[in-house]
Design a protein around this motif. Structure first.
Motif, PDB file in Angstrom:
ATOM      1  N   TYR A   3      23.092  46.130  20.112  1.00 48.35           N
ATOM      2  CA  TYR A   3      21.873  46.498  19.401  1.00 48.35           C
ATOM      3  C   TYR A   3      20.953  45.295  19.394  1.00 48.35           C
ATOM      4  N   LEU A   4      19.713  45.515  19.759  1.00 44.67           N
ATOM      5  CA  LEU A   4      18.736  44.429  19.819  1.00 44.67           C
ATOM      6  C   LEU A   4      17.680  44.642  18.759  1.00 44.67           C
ATOM      7  N   SER A   5      17.215  43.531  18.196  1.00 43.42           N
ATOM      8  CA  SER A   5      16.111  43.612  17.243  1.00 43.42           C
ATOM      9  C   SER A   5      14.840  44.019  17.991  1.00 43.42           C
ATOM     10  N   ARG A   6      13.845  44.380  17.238  1.00 40.66           N
ATOM     11  CA  ARG A   6      12.580  44.804  17.847  1.00 40.66           C
ATOM     12  C   ARG A   6      12.020  43.721  18.760  1.00 40.66           C
ATOM     13  N   ASN A   7      11.978  42.488  18.274  1.00 46.35           N
ATOM     14  CA  ASN A   7      11.402  41.404  19.079  1.00 46.35           C
ATOM     15  C   ASN A   7      12.231  41.125  20.331  1.00 46.35           C
ATOM     16  N   HIS A   8      13.556  41.152  20.210  1.00 48.49           N
ATOM     17  CA  HIS A   8      14.402  40.919  21.379  1.00 48.49           C
ATOM     18  C   HIS A   8      14.248  42.049  22.403  1.00 48.49           C
ATOM     19  N   TYR A   9      14.099  43.271  21.914  1.00 49.74           N
ATOM     20  CA  TYR A   9      13.915  44.392  22.830  1.00 49.74           C
ATOM     21  C   TYR A   9      12.572  44.281  23.550  1.00 49.74           C
ATOM     22  N   LEU A  10      11.546  43.843  22.838  1.00 51.89           N
ATOM     23  CA  LEU A  10      10.240  43.629  23.481  1.00 51.89           C
ATOM     24  C   LEU A  10      10.333  42.566  24.570  1.00 51.89           C
ATOM     25  N   ILE A  11      11.035  41.487  24.278  1.00 52.25           N
ATOM     26  CA  ILE A  11      11.202  40.422  25.264  1.00 52.25           C
ATOM     27  C   ILE A  11      11.941  40.946  26.485  1.00 52.25           C
ATOM     28  N   MET A  12      13.029  41.694  26.249  1.00 53.24           N
ATOM     29  CA  MET A  12      13.816  42.232  27.352  1.00 53.24           C
ATOM     30  C   MET A  12      12.975  43.189  28.206  1.00 53.24           C
ATOM     31  N   THR A  13      12.117  43.955  27.572  1.00 55.37           N
ATOM     32  CA  THR A  13      11.329  44.954  28.287  1.00 55.37           C
ATOM     33  C   THR A  13      10.199  44.323  29.103  1.00 55.37           C
ATOM     34  N   LEU A  14       9.554  43.314  28.555  1.00 59.49           N
ATOM     35  CA  LEU A  14       8.356  42.767  29.206  1.00 59.49           C
ATOM     36  C   LEU A  14       8.599  41.544  30.090  1.00 59.49           C
ATOM     37  N   THR A  15       9.758  40.907  29.960  1.00 57.39           N
ATOM     38  CA  THR A  15      10.022  39.685  30.732  1.00 57.39           C
ATOM     39  C   THR A  15       9.895  39.890  32.237  1.00 57.39           C
ATOM     40  N   PRO A  16      10.484  40.934  32.833  1.00 57.31           N
ATOM     41  CA  PRO A  16      10.342  41.068  34.299  1.00 57.31           C
ATOM     42  C   PRO A  16       8.879  41.155  34.748  1.00 57.31           C
ATOM     43  N   LEU A  17       8.078  41.935  34.051  1.00 61.37           N
ATOM     44  CA  LEU A  17       6.672  42.066  34.426  1.00 61.37           C
ATOM     45  C   LEU A  17       5.938  40.738  34.286  1.00 61.37           C
ATOM     46  N   VAL A  18       6.128  40.069  33.170  1.00 54.76           N
ATOM     47  CA  VAL A  18       5.406  38.818  32.914  1.00 54.76           C
ATOM     48  C   VAL A  18       5.835  37.732  33.897  1.00 54.76           C
ATOM     49  N   LEU A  19       7.130  37.568  34.095  1.00 52.90           N
ATOM     50  CA  LEU A  19       7.601  36.507  34.993  1.00 52.90           C
ATOM     51  C   LEU A  19       7.226  36.763  36.445  1.00 52.90           C
ATOM     52  N   MET A  20       7.416  38.004  36.904  1.00 46.78           N
ATOM     53  CA  MET A  20       7.095  38.291  38.303  1.00 46.78           C
ATOM     54  C   MET A  20       5.597  38.181  38.556  1.00 46.78           C
ATOM     55  N   SER A  21       4.792  38.662  37.621  1.00 43.00           N
ATOM     56  CA  SER A  21       3.344  38.597  37.810  1.00 43.00           C
ATOM     57  C   SER A  21       2.836  37.162  37.775  1.00 43.00           C
ATOM     58  N   SER A  22       3.263  36.398  36.779  1.00 41.14           N
ATOM     59  CA  SER A  22       2.771  35.021  36.679  1.00 41.14           C
ATOM     60  C   SER A  22       3.258  34.167  37.851  1.00 41.14           C
ATOM     61  N   THR A  23       4.491  34.348  38.256  1.00 43.70           N
ATOM     62  CA  THR A  23       5.007  33.595  39.408  1.00 43.70           C
ATOM     63  C   THR A  23       4.272  34.012  40.677  1.00 43.70           C
ATOM     64  N   GLY A  24       4.074  35.313  40.857  1.00 44.91           N
ATOM     65  CA  GLY A  24       3.377  35.799  42.043  1.00 44.91           C
ATOM     66  C   GLY A  24       1.944  35.312  42.127  1.00 44.91           C
ATOM     67  N   PHE A  25       1.243  35.338  40.996  1.00 44.99           N
ATOM     68  CA  PHE A  25      -0.142  34.861  41.019  1.00 44.99           C
ATOM     69  C   PHE A  25      -0.220  33.354  41.262  1.00 44.99           C
ATOM     70  N   PHE A  26       0.770  32.619  40.780  1.00 40.70           N
ATOM     71  CA  PHE A  26       0.807  31.176  41.055  1.00 40.70           C
ATOM     72  C   PHE A  26       1.036  30.933  42.552  1.00 40.70           C
ATOM     73  N   ILE A  27       1.947  31.679  43.140  1.00 38.52           N
ATOM     74  CA  ILE A  27       2.230  31.523  44.573  1.00 38.52           C
ATOM     75  C   ILE A  27       1.018  31.927  45.408  1.00 38.52           C
ATOM     76  N   LEU A  28       0.230  32.892  44.919  1.00 36.48           N
ATOM     77  CA  LEU A  28      -0.976  33.317  45.649  1.00 36.48           C
ATOM     78  C   LEU A  28      -1.924  32.158  45.927  1.00 36.48           C
ATOM     79  N   LEU A  29      -1.945  31.191  45.032  1.00 34.62           N
ATOM     80  CA  LEU A  29      -2.855  30.051  45.190  1.00 34.62           C
ATOM     81  C   LEU A  29      -2.556  29.237  46.445  1.00 34.62           C
ATOM     82  N   PHE A  30      -1.323  29.314  46.939  1.00 36.52           N
ATOM     83  CA  PHE A  30      -0.897  28.450  48.040  1.00 36.52           C
ATOM     84  C   PHE A  30      -0.666  29.194  49.351  1.00 36.52           C
ATOM     85  N   LEU A  31      -0.863  30.490  49.351  1.00 38.91           N
ATOM     86  CA  LEU A  31      -0.615  31.268  50.566  1.00 38.91           C
ATOM     87  C   LEU A  31      -1.885  31.450  51.386  1.00 38.91           C
TER      88      LEU A  31
END
Length: 86
Positions: A3-31
Protein backbone atom coordinates in the motif's frame (compact mmCIF):
# COMPACT_ATOMS: atom_id res chain seq x y z
CA UNK A 1 0.86 -6.04 -2.70
CA UNK A 2 2.10 -3.00 -0.92
CA UNK A 3 0.00 0.00 0.00
CA UNK A 4 1.41 3.36 -1.00
CA UNK A 5 0.56 6.76 0.39
CA UNK A 6 -0.93 9.33 -1.94
CA UNK A 7 2.37 11.14 -2.43
CA UNK A 8 4.33 7.93 -3.04
CA UNK A 9 1.74 6.76 -5.55
CA UNK A 10 1.97 10.10 -7.38
CA UNK A 11 5.75 9.77 -7.53
CA UNK A 12 5.50 6.20 -8.81
CA UNK A 13 2.98 7.22 -11.47
CA UNK A 14 4.73 10.32 -12.80
CA UNK A 15 8.43 9.40 -12.48
CA UNK A 16 8.72 7.57 -15.84
CA UNK A 17 7.17 10.47 -17.76
CA UNK A 18 9.20 13.15 -15.98
CA UNK A 19 12.54 11.33 -16.15
CA UNK A 20 12.21 10.18 -19.76
CA UNK A 21 11.01 13.57 -20.96
CA UNK A 22 13.62 15.63 -19.12
CA UNK A 23 16.44 13.28 -20.11
CA UNK A 24 15.25 13.19 -23.72
CA UNK A 25 14.98 16.96 -23.99
CA UNK A 26 18.46 17.33 -22.50
CA UNK A 27 19.87 14.88 -25.05
CA UNK A 28 18.10 16.81 -27.83
CA UNK A 29 20.45 19.72 -27.20
CA UNK A 30 23.43 17.64 -28.36
CA UNK A 31 22.01 15.68 -31.28
CA UNK A 32 22.21 16.57 -34.94
CA UNK A 33 18.85 17.67 -36.38
CA UNK A 34 18.04 14.34 -38.10
CA UNK A 35 18.51 12.32 -34.91
CA UNK A 36 16.88 15.06 -32.88
CA UNK A 37 13.72 14.76 -34.96
CA UNK A 38 13.57 11.02 -34.31
CA UNK A 39 14.05 11.52 -30.60
CA UNK A 40 11.41 14.25 -30.57
CA UNK A 41 8.91 11.89 -32.18
CA UNK A 42 9.78 9.24 -29.58
CA UNK A 43 9.29 11.78 -26.77
CA UNK A 44 5.93 12.84 -28.18
CA UNK A 45 4.81 9.22 -28.44
CA UNK A 46 5.94 8.61 -24.86
CA UNK A 47 3.96 11.62 -23.67
CA UNK A 48 0.89 10.47 -25.58
CA UNK A 49 1.23 6.99 -24.07
CA UNK A 50 1.49 8.57 -20.62
CA UNK A 51 -1.86 10.34 -20.82
CA UNK A 52 -3.45 7.52 -18.84
CA UNK A 53 -0.81 7.95 -16.13
CA UNK A 54 -1.51 11.67 -16.04
CA UNK A 55 -5.24 11.02 -15.63
CA UNK A 56 -4.55 8.55 -12.80
CA UNK A 57 -2.23 11.06 -11.14
CA UNK A 58 -4.94 13.72 -11.35
CA UNK A 59 -7.46 11.43 -9.63
CA UNK A 60 -4.93 10.38 -6.98
CA UNK A 61 -4.01 14.02 -6.34
CA UNK A 62 -7.66 14.77 -5.53
CA UNK A 63 -7.79 11.94 -2.99
CA UNK A 64 -7.49 12.72 0.73
CA UNK A 65 -3.98 12.93 2.19
CA UNK A 66 -4.49 9.87 4.37
CA UNK A 67 -5.57 7.61 1.46
CA UNK A 68 -3.57 4.49 0.67
CA UNK A 69 -3.36 2.98 -2.80
CA UNK A 70 -2.88 -0.55 -4.07
CA UNK A 71 -2.40 -1.51 -7.71
CA UNK A 72 -2.85 -5.31 -7.66
CA UNK A 73 -6.16 -5.65 -9.53
CA UNK A 74 -6.66 -2.16 -10.82
CA UNK A 75 -6.13 0.91 -8.71
CA UNK A 76 -7.77 0.63 -5.32
CA UNK A 77 -7.99 3.38 -2.73
CA UNK A 78 -8.28 2.72 0.98
CA UNK A 79 -8.91 5.17 3.78
CA UNK A 80 -8.18 4.49 7.43
CA UNK A 81 -11.20 4.39 9.72
CA UNK A 82 -11.15 7.09 12.34
CA UNK A 83 -12.56 5.85 15.59
CA UNK A 84 -13.52 8.53 18.08
CA UNK A 85 -13.34 7.78 21.78
CA UNK A 86 -16.57 9.01 23.30
Amino acid sequence: GDYLSRNHYLIMTLTPLVLMSSTGFFILLFLPPALGQLLLVALLLNTAASLGDIMVAQAVFKAPNDALFNDDNGIQMYRPIKISNQ
